[in-house]
Design a protein around this motif. Sequence first.
Motif, PDB file in Angstrom:
ATOM      1  N   GLY A   1       0.792  -1.229   0.000  1.00  0.00           N
ATOM      2  CA  GLY A   1       0.000   0.000   0.000  1.00  0.00           C
ATOM      3  C   GLY A   1       0.819   1.270   0.000  1.00  0.00           C
ATOM      4  N   SER A   2       2.124   1.152   0.259  1.00  0.00           N
ATOM      5  CA  SER A   2       2.964   2.354   0.310  1.00  0.00           C
ATOM      6  C   SER A   2       3.282   2.894  -1.077  1.00  0.00           C
ATOM      7  CB  SER A   2       4.261   2.064   1.061  1.00  0.00           C
ATOM      8  OG  SER A   2       5.098   1.216   0.293  1.00  0.00           O
ATOM      9  N   GLY A   3       3.024   2.106  -2.102  1.00  0.00           N
ATOM     10  CA  GLY A   3       3.277   2.571  -3.465  1.00  0.00           C
ATOM     11  C   GLY A   3       4.674   2.256  -3.961  1.00  0.00           C
ATOM     12  N   ASP A   4       5.549   1.790  -3.087  1.00  0.00           N
ATOM     13  CA  ASP A   4       6.897   1.416  -3.510  1.00  0.00           C
ATOM     14  C   ASP A   4       6.878  -0.009  -4.040  1.00  0.00           C
ATOM     15  OD1 ASP A   4       7.937   3.842  -2.692  1.00  0.00           O
ATOM     16  OD2 ASP A   4       8.359   3.114  -0.661  1.00  0.00           O
ATOM     17  N   ALA A   5       7.485  -0.197  -5.165  1.00  0.00           N
ATOM     18  CA  ALA A   5       7.554  -1.540  -5.733  1.00  0.00           C
ATOM     19  C   ALA A   5       8.529  -2.379  -4.920  1.00  0.00           C
ATOM     20  CB  ALA A   5       8.011  -1.465  -7.191  1.00  0.00           C
ATOM     21  N   LEU A   6       8.231  -3.659  -4.822  1.00  0.00           N
ATOM     22  CA  LEU A   6       9.135  -4.572  -4.134  1.00  0.00           C
ATOM     23  C   LEU A   6      10.242  -4.968  -5.099  1.00  0.00           C
ATOM     24  CD1 LEU A   6       6.616  -6.885  -2.275  1.00  0.00           C
ATOM     25  CD2 LEU A   6       8.088  -5.152  -1.285  1.00  0.00           C
ATOM     26  N   ARG A   7      11.392  -4.377  -4.934  1.00  0.00           N
ATOM     27  CA  ARG A   7      12.543  -4.688  -5.781  1.00  0.00           C
ATOM     28  C   ARG A   7      13.674  -5.179  -4.903  1.00  0.00           C
ATOM     29  NH1 ARG A   7      12.490   0.869  -7.489  1.00  0.00           N
ATOM     30  NH2 ARG A   7      10.423   1.105  -8.319  1.00  0.00           N
ATOM     31  N   PHE A   8      14.341  -6.206  -5.369  1.00  0.00           N
ATOM     32  CA  PHE A   8      15.479  -6.715  -4.621  1.00  0.00           C
ATOM     33  C   PHE A   8      16.634  -6.918  -5.582  1.00  0.00           C
ATOM     34  CE2 PHE A   8      18.088 -10.045  -2.774  1.00  0.00           C
ATOM     35  CZ  PHE A   8      18.348  -9.475  -1.546  1.00  0.00           C
ATOM     36  N   HIS A   9      17.716  -6.221  -5.322  1.00  0.00           N
ATOM     37  CA  HIS A   9      18.944  -6.358  -6.095  1.00  0.00           C
ATOM     38  C   HIS A   9      20.006  -6.916  -5.157  1.00  0.00           C
ATOM     39  CE1 HIS A   9      17.084  -4.101  -9.311  1.00  0.00           C
ATOM     40  NE2 HIS A   9      16.749  -3.180  -8.437  1.00  0.00           N
ATOM     41  N   PRO A  10      20.401  -8.174  -5.336  1.00  0.00           N
ATOM     42  CA  PRO A  10      21.315  -8.814  -4.381  1.00  0.00           C
ATOM     43  C   PRO A  10      22.654  -8.105  -4.223  1.00  0.00           C
ATOM     44  CG  PRO A  10      20.556 -10.391  -6.036  1.00  0.00           C
ATOM     45  CD  PRO A  10      20.009  -9.066  -6.409  1.00  0.00           C
ATOM     46  N   THR A  11      23.057  -7.307  -5.196  1.00  0.00           N
ATOM     47  CA  THR A  11      24.359  -6.655  -5.095  1.00  0.00           C
ATOM     48  C   THR A  11      24.293  -5.287  -4.426  1.00  0.00           C
ATOM     49  OG1 THR A  11      24.068  -5.758  -7.320  1.00  0.00           O
ATOM     50  CG2 THR A  11      25.240  -7.864  -7.130  1.00  0.00           C
ATOM     51  N   SER A  12      23.124  -4.806  -4.175  1.00  0.00           N
ATOM     52  CA  SER A  12      22.967  -3.504  -3.527  1.00  0.00           C
ATOM     53  C   SER A  12      23.379  -3.585  -2.063  1.00  0.00           C
ATOM     54  CB  SER A  12      21.510  -3.046  -3.638  1.00  0.00           C
ATOM     55  OG  SER A  12      21.263  -1.976  -2.771  1.00  0.00           O
ATOM     56  N   ALA A  13      24.163  -2.600  -1.612  1.00  0.00           N
ATOM     57  CA  ALA A  13      24.624  -2.598  -0.220  1.00  0.00           C
ATOM     58  C   ALA A  13      23.442  -2.510   0.751  1.00  0.00           C
ATOM     59  CB  ALA A  13      25.583  -1.440   0.009  1.00  0.00           C
ATOM     60  N   GLY A  14      22.446  -1.736   0.394  1.00  0.00           N
ATOM     61  CA  GLY A  14      21.274  -1.609   1.258  1.00  0.00           C
ATOM     62  C   GLY A  14      20.515  -2.912   1.391  1.00  0.00           C
ATOM     63  N   ASN A  15      20.389  -3.655   0.299  1.00  0.00           N
ATOM     64  CA  ASN A  15      19.678  -4.930   0.349  1.00  0.00           C
ATOM     65  C   ASN A  15      20.484  -5.993   1.095  1.00  0.00           C
ATOM     66  OD1 ASN A  15      17.336  -4.108  -0.950  1.00  0.00           O
ATOM     67  ND2 ASN A  15      18.211  -4.464  -2.961  1.00  0.00           N
ATOM     68  N   ILE A  16      21.800  -5.957   0.966  1.00  0.00           N
ATOM     69  CA  ILE A  16      22.636  -6.892   1.721  1.00  0.00           C
ATOM     70  C   ILE A  16      22.501  -6.603   3.217  1.00  0.00           C
ATOM     71  CG2 ILE A  16      25.028  -7.566   2.209  1.00  0.00           C
ATOM     72  CD1 ILE A  16      25.565  -7.124  -0.815  1.00  0.00           C
ATOM     73  N   ALA A  17      22.517  -5.319   3.579  1.00  0.00           N
ATOM     74  CA  ALA A  17      22.345  -4.949   4.987  1.00  0.00           C
ATOM     75  C   ALA A  17      20.970  -5.362   5.497  1.00  0.00           C
ATOM     76  CB  ALA A  17      22.548  -3.445   5.159  1.00  0.00           C
TER      77      ALA A  17
END
Length: 125
Positions: A36-52
């Motif tokens: 409902g927040s409008g943000d798409a669920l995206r996951f990029h395994p190499t992103s530092a934020g996603n690893i954290a």
Amino acid sequence: GMVVMAQFWPGKLEPFQVATGNLVVGSLLLLPLVLGSGDALRFHPTSAGNIATLLFAFTMAAEFYIFAVLLRRGGATVASCADFIAICAGLLFGYLLFSEVPTIWMVAAALLCLLALRFAADRPA
């Protein structure tokens, strides 16, 4: 929360099963908010934020499991005491590692946790 878990713990479930159930149900409860927040669920395994974020998820899973084991073996009082200690440690680490300055409300909450811990520790099991 620990008292409720202890009261309604299904007798045949192991701590790992209870911790997994807590994590799955918590994730399902948050899913509508994320969608409902409008943000798409995206996951990029190499992103530092996603690893954290993944590392944080693993630490949360370990915390749920540890509290389930404590609850099963020591009871609700022991698990609640451990929860209070974890909150105080989190405040301390936030101060030491991230230079967070505790507000008066954070200090008051920590003192109330310590007071509750004192009351819980004084009572016989």
